[in-house]
Every structure is written in C-alpha cells, then in structure tokens.
Scaffold this motif. Sequence first.
Motif, PDB file in Angstrom:
ATOM      1  N   TRP A  23       0.818  -1.210   0.000  1.00  0.00           N
ATOM      2  CA  TRP A  23       0.000   0.000   0.000  1.00  0.00           C
ATOM      3  C   TRP A  23       0.852   1.260   0.000  1.00  0.00           C
ATOM      4  N   ALA A  24       2.083   1.163   0.530  1.00  0.00           N
ATOM      5  CA  ALA A  24       2.932   2.347   0.667  1.00  0.00           C
ATOM      6  C   ALA A  24       3.683   2.700  -0.610  1.00  0.00           C
ATOM      7  N   TYR A  25       3.607   1.859  -1.631  1.00  0.00           N
ATOM      8  CA  TYR A  25       4.208   2.225  -2.911  1.00  0.00           C
ATOM      9  C   TYR A  25       3.265   3.190  -3.608  1.00  0.00           C
ATOM     10  N   GLY A  26       3.458   4.467  -3.352  1.00  0.00           N
ATOM     11  CA  GLY A  26       2.509   5.472  -3.824  1.00  0.00           C
ATOM     12  C   GLY A  26       2.355   5.504  -5.318  1.00  0.00           C
ATOM     13  N   ALA A  27       3.423   5.184  -6.067  1.00  0.00           N
ATOM     14  CA  ALA A  27       3.346   5.259  -7.514  1.00  0.00           C
ATOM     15  C   ALA A  27       2.333   4.275  -8.084  1.00  0.00           C
ATOM     16  N   ARG A  28       1.931   3.288  -7.286  1.00  0.00           N
ATOM     17  CA  ARG A  28       0.949   2.318  -7.753  1.00  0.00           C
ATOM     18  C   ARG A  28      -0.479   2.778  -7.497  1.00  0.00           C
ATOM     19  N   ALA A  29      -0.617   3.913  -6.782  1.00  0.00           N
ATOM     20  CA  ALA A  29      -1.960   4.351  -6.383  1.00  0.00           C
ATOM     21  C   ALA A  29      -2.636   5.056  -7.548  1.00  0.00           C
ATOM     22  N   LEU A  30      -3.158   4.283  -8.499  1.00  0.00           N
ATOM     23  CA  LEU A  30      -3.766   4.852  -9.696  1.00  0.00           C
ATOM     24  C   LEU A  30      -5.284   4.901  -9.599  1.00  0.00           C
ATOM     25  N   THR A  31      -5.827   4.473  -8.465  1.00  0.00           N
ATOM     26  CA  THR A  31      -7.263   4.506  -8.271  1.00  0.00           C
ATOM     27  C   THR A  31      -7.589   5.464  -7.141  1.00  0.00           C
ATOM     28  N   GLN A  32      -8.875   5.652  -6.916  1.00  0.00           N
ATOM     29  CA  GLN A  32      -9.283   6.629  -5.909  1.00  0.00           C
ATOM     30  C   GLN A  32      -8.816   6.224  -4.531  1.00  0.00           C
ATOM     31  N   ARG A  33      -8.952   4.958  -4.174  1.00  0.00           N
ATOM     32  CA  ARG A  33      -8.621   4.512  -2.828  1.00  0.00           C
ATOM     33  C   ARG A  33      -7.180   4.045  -2.759  1.00  0.00           C
ATOM     34  N   ALA A  34      -6.592   4.221  -1.571  1.00  0.00           N
ATOM     35  CA  ALA A  34      -5.230   3.721  -1.369  1.00  0.00           C
ATOM     36  C   ALA A  34      -5.219   2.210  -1.608  1.00  0.00           C
ATOM     37  N   PRO A  35      -4.189   1.674  -2.302  1.00  0.00           N
ATOM     38  CA  PRO A  35      -4.204   0.271  -2.730  1.00  0.00           C
ATOM     39  C   PRO A  35      -3.752  -0.685  -1.636  1.00  0.00           C
ATOM     40  N   ASP A  36      -4.018  -1.950  -1.879  1.00  0.00           N
ATOM     41  CA  ASP A  36      -3.425  -3.050  -1.124  1.00  0.00           C
ATOM     42  C   ASP A  36      -3.690  -2.992   0.367  1.00  0.00           C
ATOM     43  N   ALA A  37      -4.837  -2.467   0.759  1.00  0.00           N
ATOM     44  CA  ALA A  37      -5.212  -2.502   2.168  1.00  0.00           C
ATOM     45  C   ALA A  37      -5.769  -3.875   2.508  1.00  0.00           C
ATOM     46  N   LEU A  38      -5.685  -4.232   3.794  1.00  0.00           N
ATOM     47  CA  LEU A  38      -6.404  -5.404   4.281  1.00  0.00           C
ATOM     48  C   LEU A  38      -7.830  -4.960   4.590  1.00  0.00           C
ATOM     49  N   THR A  39      -8.801  -5.569   3.949  1.00  0.00           N
ATOM     50  CA  THR A  39     -10.191  -5.156   4.101  1.00  0.00           C
ATOM     51  C   THR A  39     -11.027  -6.321   4.603  1.00  0.00           C
ATOM     52  N   GLY A  40     -12.272  -6.021   4.930  1.00  0.00           N
ATOM     53  CA  GLY A  40     -13.182  -7.038   5.431  1.00  0.00           C
ATOM     54  C   GLY A  40     -13.407  -6.874   6.919  1.00  0.00           C
ATOM     55  N   THR A  41     -13.731  -7.953   7.589  1.00  0.00           N
ATOM     56  CA  THR A  41     -14.019  -7.904   9.024  1.00  0.00           C
ATOM     57  C   THR A  41     -13.184  -8.889   9.838  1.00  0.00           C
ATOM     58  N   GLN A  42     -12.457  -9.782   9.182  1.00  0.00           N
ATOM     59  CA  GLN A  42     -11.626 -10.767   9.876  1.00  0.00           C
ATOM     60  C   GLN A  42     -10.163 -10.537   9.478  1.00  0.00           C
ATOM     61  N   PHE A  43      -9.275 -10.414  10.476  1.00  0.00           N
ATOM     62  CA  PHE A  43      -7.877 -10.097  10.196  1.00  0.00           C
ATOM     63  C   PHE A  43      -6.971 -10.964  11.059  1.00  0.00           C
ATOM     64  N   ASN A  44      -5.879 -11.426  10.474  1.00  0.00           N
ATOM     65  CA  ASN A  44      -4.840 -12.146  11.202  1.00  0.00           C
ATOM     66  C   ASN A  44      -3.555 -11.331  11.107  1.00  0.00           C
ATOM     67  N   LEU A  45      -3.056 -10.910  12.246  1.00  0.00           N
ATOM     68  CA  LEU A  45      -1.879 -10.060  12.295  1.00  0.00           C
ATOM     69  C   LEU A  45      -0.795 -10.759  13.105  1.00  0.00           C
ATOM     70  N   ASP A  46       0.404 -10.822  12.545  1.00  0.00           N
ATOM     71  CA  ASP A  46       1.518 -11.524  13.181  1.00  0.00           C
ATOM     72  C   ASP A  46       2.634 -10.539  13.509  1.00  0.00           C
ATOM     73  N   ILE A  47       2.975 -10.445  14.786  1.00  0.00           N
ATOM     74  CA  ILE A  47       4.057  -9.580  15.248  1.00  0.00           C
ATOM     75  C   ILE A  47       5.339 -10.401  15.290  1.00  0.00           C
ATOM     76  N   ALA A  48       6.409  -9.888  14.657  1.00  0.00           N
ATOM     77  CA  ALA A  48       7.671 -10.626  14.624  1.00  0.00           C
ATOM     78  C   ALA A  48       8.824  -9.648  14.430  1.00  0.00           C
ATOM     79  N   ARG A  49      10.041 -10.138  14.615  1.00  0.00           N
ATOM     80  CA  ARG A  49      11.239  -9.351  14.294  1.00  0.00           C
ATOM     81  C   ARG A  49      11.742  -9.770  12.915  1.00  0.00           C
ATOM     82  N   THR A  50      12.032  -8.771  12.089  1.00  0.00           N
ATOM     83  CA  THR A  50      12.340  -9.012  10.692  1.00  0.00           C
ATOM     84  C   THR A  50      13.509  -8.134  10.263  1.00  0.00           C
ATOM     85  N   PRO A  51      14.391  -8.611   9.385  1.00  0.00           N
ATOM     86  CA  PRO A  51      15.459  -7.747   8.868  1.00  0.00           C
ATOM     87  C   PRO A  51      14.880  -6.523   8.163  1.00  0.00           C
TER      88      PRO A  51
END
Length: 675
Positions: A23-51
Amino acid sequence: MLTRRSWLTGAGALAAASLTPNWAYGARALTQRAPDALTGTQFNLDIARTPFRVEGRRDSALTVNGTVPAPLLRWREGDEVTLNVTNHLDVDSSIHWHGILLPFQMDGVPGVSFPGIRPGETFTYRFRLRQSGTYWYHSHSGLQEQEGLYGPIIVDPAHHDPVGYDREHVLVLSDWTFMSPEALFNRLKTIPESLNYNHRTLGDLIRDMGEDGARAALSDRAMWGQMRMKPTDISDVGGETYTYLINGQGPGSNWTGLFEPGERVRLRIINASAMTIFNLRIPGLALQVVQADGQNVAPVETDELQIGVAETYDVVVTPREDRAFTIMAESIERLGYARATLAPREGMTAPVPELRPTPLLTMRDMGMDHGAMGHGGMDHGSMAQGQMDHGTMDHGSMDHGSMDHGSMDHGSMDHGSMDHGSMDHSGHSGAMQDDAPVTHNHSEGPGVANLNMAPISRLDEPGIGLEDVNHRVLTYSQLRSLDRNPDVRAPGREMQIHLTSNMERYMWSFDGVRFTEIDAPIVFHEGERLRVTLVNDTMMPHPIHLHGMFFELVNGGGDHKPRKHTVIVKPGERLAFDVTADEPGDWAFHCHLLYHMHAGMMQVVSVRPGPMDHSDHQGHSGHEGHHQPEPVPMDHSSHSGHGGGHHGHHAPAPEPEPAPAHPNHHSGHHGGDAS
C-alpha cells in the motif's frame, strides 16, 4: 534469544531488504482509494522481528505481517471487526487501536486494560466500529513502537463522506534510530543533553551581545541557566540520531504518490513517530485541512501545519500543474526531515527546501508573557517571572500577595473540585472561558524543577519555530467541528492537571508524580461532563493523549469545538478540553512522546458507573464511595515502562455491541444532546 543484533549477523542479514508494504508504494496508487489494504471484518496479524534496511543500512524491525509500517487496515463504519494478533517475539507485546472507540478491554494497554500478549500466544480483539476517519495502531508495550510496530487505519463512512476527492494517499511519518530504544532511553536518563546537538556557543553569545546589547544578552543567558534549560531544548532526540521516514522510506528513497493535474488528492497524514513533532508543508500547494484526529472539520486552507506525535490530519491538495511537488516534513528542531514527492509520473522530483534555522525558545515558553502577567513586587533579577525554580525558591518567604493570581488560595484550593464562579451555566459551553485560577496542589519533590505561575493560552499560535514564517500556518484556534458537538452541556466539574518534569534527571510526570508512584487513578463518573485544564510547567511541547474518548478543545468554537484524541500543549501554556465520560472502564492518559511516557508522564482515567461521590475528589483521585467491580490495580511492576505486564483486568471479551443507532455518529456519546 532473538535480538536486534542477531539479525545483523549470519543468515538473517542476507535477507535484509526494504519491508515497504504494497500500500505504501505510492506510484501504484492509480485509483481513488489507497491500494493493497487489508479489508473485510476478519484479520490475522503476526508480530515478529524481521530484517530491515533504512537508507541502505541494515537493521531489524518489529513488524506486523512482515512490513514497516504495518499493513493498512481498511474498515467500514458499523461493521464488527475481529483481529487475531499473534505474538512471535520472545517478549510480551500488544496493539493499541489509537483513536478507535471500543470497550476498554479491547484497548490494548498492558497492565491497564488487558494482560498483554505473551510470546507464542494469540489475542483476539473484537469491536464494532462507531466512527469513520483516519487513525492508526501501534504497540503499547515497552519501547516497541520505536522499532517499527505501527500502522495506519482508514474507517470509511457508512454513508456519505463530506470530503470530496479523486485520489488518496496515506502518509505515515515516523522516526528511526539505529540505537536500540533501551540504549537511547538510558542515554536520556544518564546524560539528558547528550542527544541535543543544538547547544549555543560563545559565538552565539557574541552575536547576541552585538544585536541586543551586552547586558540583555548576559541577563538572558543567566535566566536560562537559572531555569536549568537551554533555549535550544526543543526536542530530546533530533536529526543527528534519527532518520525520518515516510511510509517506511527515508528521504533518499523519495516515496512518490501520483496524481493527474486538476485532481483533488486527499492526503491522510499520520504522525506515528516516537518522539518527533513535524512541521509539514508542500511548497507550491495550498493545504485544505478537512479532518483532524479522524474527525471532520470545517475546511481550513493553510500552507503549513505542525503535527504532534500521534495526531492525524487529512488535507486535500489540488495540483494543477504537470510537475512534481515536494512533501516536506521538517523535524521541529530542524536537524532533519522526512521527504516525499507528489508527481504526475514516476521518477520525477522537485527541489527539496533547505532546513530552516533552528528555532529558539522564548520568554513565552518560560511562562513569561509580560502582557498577561501581573508581577507585583517580584524581583526580576532573582527569579524568572513565570516559572519558579524549586532549587532557588524560598517557599517560606514567598509573598503570594505580590503576584497576580486572581483570588488563588494555595492552602484550600482542590484542583479536583468544581469552581462554580468561573463557569457560565448558560448551557452554551463554547461561550465559557477557562479562567479558573492556576493551582499547584501537587507534589513538589525532585521531579518538579519548575512551576508555571502565569500560564497563557497559546491556541492561536502555530507552534515553535513557525511564528514568523511568511505564509499561513494552521493553529488550533482555527479548527471547527464540521458537525455540532454531540454534547453541549456546560461542564459540571473542573479539574486541573499539571505537566511536570525535572529534565536534568529526565523525570516526567503529571502533577509531580511519575506513573510508577501513582496509587489511584483519575476518576470520571459515567455520564458526567467535565472540563480538564492542562498546565504545562515544562518548557517543552507535549502531545497529550486520552484513550477511549474524544474531547472537545475549548478554543472559542461554541457548539462546534474541534473533537480530538491528542493535543499538543505548548511550553508555558494552559489549555482546556471538555469531555463527556461516556465510556466506562480504565483508560490510559499520557504524553505520546514515547520516552516521556516511559519515564513516567502517564496516568489512568477510570470512568466509573454510578453517581458522583464528592469525597472521591481529593486531588482528582481516590476510590471511596464507588462500586466498580474491577478497579484498576495500579500494579506498576507489570509495566516496565508500560509494556509486557500480565496484571490488570482479566475480564472476558465483551459481547458484540449492537449496531449504532446513528451510523454517522462519531462521538460514542449515547445520551443525545443535553440542554
């Protein structure tokens, strides 16, 4: 143990790369809404340490689903969302949904509203969305927020959006340090000035003597020395330590958001930094401010705005030329900046403005506004007029009669009690002035180096360093809620809370008491209308955040006062907000400068059911006369600076809430307008 350092050696470093979410690659935002968001009502989020890489340097970050910032969550007002958050770290973690109205058990503050998420465990957050707007989420455990654990939230309105736009981009501002947060905090505790690279020199003194005269220049230096401060002490950590990011990318990466000339482009700006207040402008483009802290405001056109840590602003820009524009987010002390580009095509750039000169604190920041104070017989040579230094002040010889404090009685004034004389009970809360006398009925121990005896309102000021720019700058006094405030009752009670510190010891507190030393919360009573006055006894700005409820900033806006969850209290300032205590439970209340909160500038607001017992308001705390089934235990051992605890409330997740009766209702106020 998997540590930040271990990622920089061995196989982990080989995989290090940019973790920018799609979603943060702004150059891809060619539509009205910000792209690549997680949408809906059910979400799985994983917290981890990453390079992680920042400006070509390897490091590691705390991530959600592998990215910094965390995924953009796009919700819809009226929906019930379920978020399964799994902690893959070897320490406790948490997520707080900043600005979202929800049951307190879902608020995500370890030791206050839930136990925290143990390593390897999953916690399920579930709540119904009662608002729309731009918000964000972040860890509330230890110093994890500094390491990348933050992300944006957009809640789309259930029905009509009053803001018209053709395209949108999300801009998440943050600060990154290659030091571990714990090492940085230790530096602040042991050598507070070691991260301030703006010290004044002998050359500055000689220049000041030439401009102002030797006597005035030397007197100014002596006064700052007496206050144990420097006029350059604007922020604790600056650009020499931090790399400033937009959407996880440094200035050299040139994050780019696209537009077509003539489009109305909505920018959803979130300050997710740990310690940095930003001054944001787009040279060549006017900013139409349409939302503050997720709440719609009457549009205000400006050229620059100061955005405090944890604040959000939505602005609309209309670039008409076929060229690039620089988004310039300058840190408040002007030792660094975050930078991005708006452009009609990828690869375009615009000139990046040079950093402006470092601003200096003034007498107004010391609480020394000569026009607003009555000094009486005060000795200007021995004491700063507005701030009192406890190291030099003789309490026994202080003549209260020589100062103009109205009718203040230090001995009998209870800052938790209501001052009926200062309130207008006409029912039009916007007409009331916050003119209650300043009281200092609080601890005056080693954590309180100064008292501000003559604080002033600074809502019509744009912020440090922006007073004399040659363009428009937003002020709090300009903000008006687009809709009428949901509760326009006059406050039935007032309280005064002081922001206090001893910078030499890096001690930060409310009313002179650090969070680890507090044994009782600030008590609100369900349904009551309160006025809370914040008095800044320090010479630094503090973004103060109240969890769980919006408040109305008392700025002359009548029934359209701006509704906020975070407000910057400027040095030497007093400001007030009105709040309706309509969210039962225990809520964190703190400075959102991460290391100030970690050092003790935090409290708990407990909204309790049942009628008010006036015996409960000795110094706005106490438990007598109330029957809340699970009062906050104030077990500070679980916090370690507010993270990782398993004490506090163990209430089960509440039953799903019913859908709101009025889908566009933003307040969480259930009682309707009161006369």
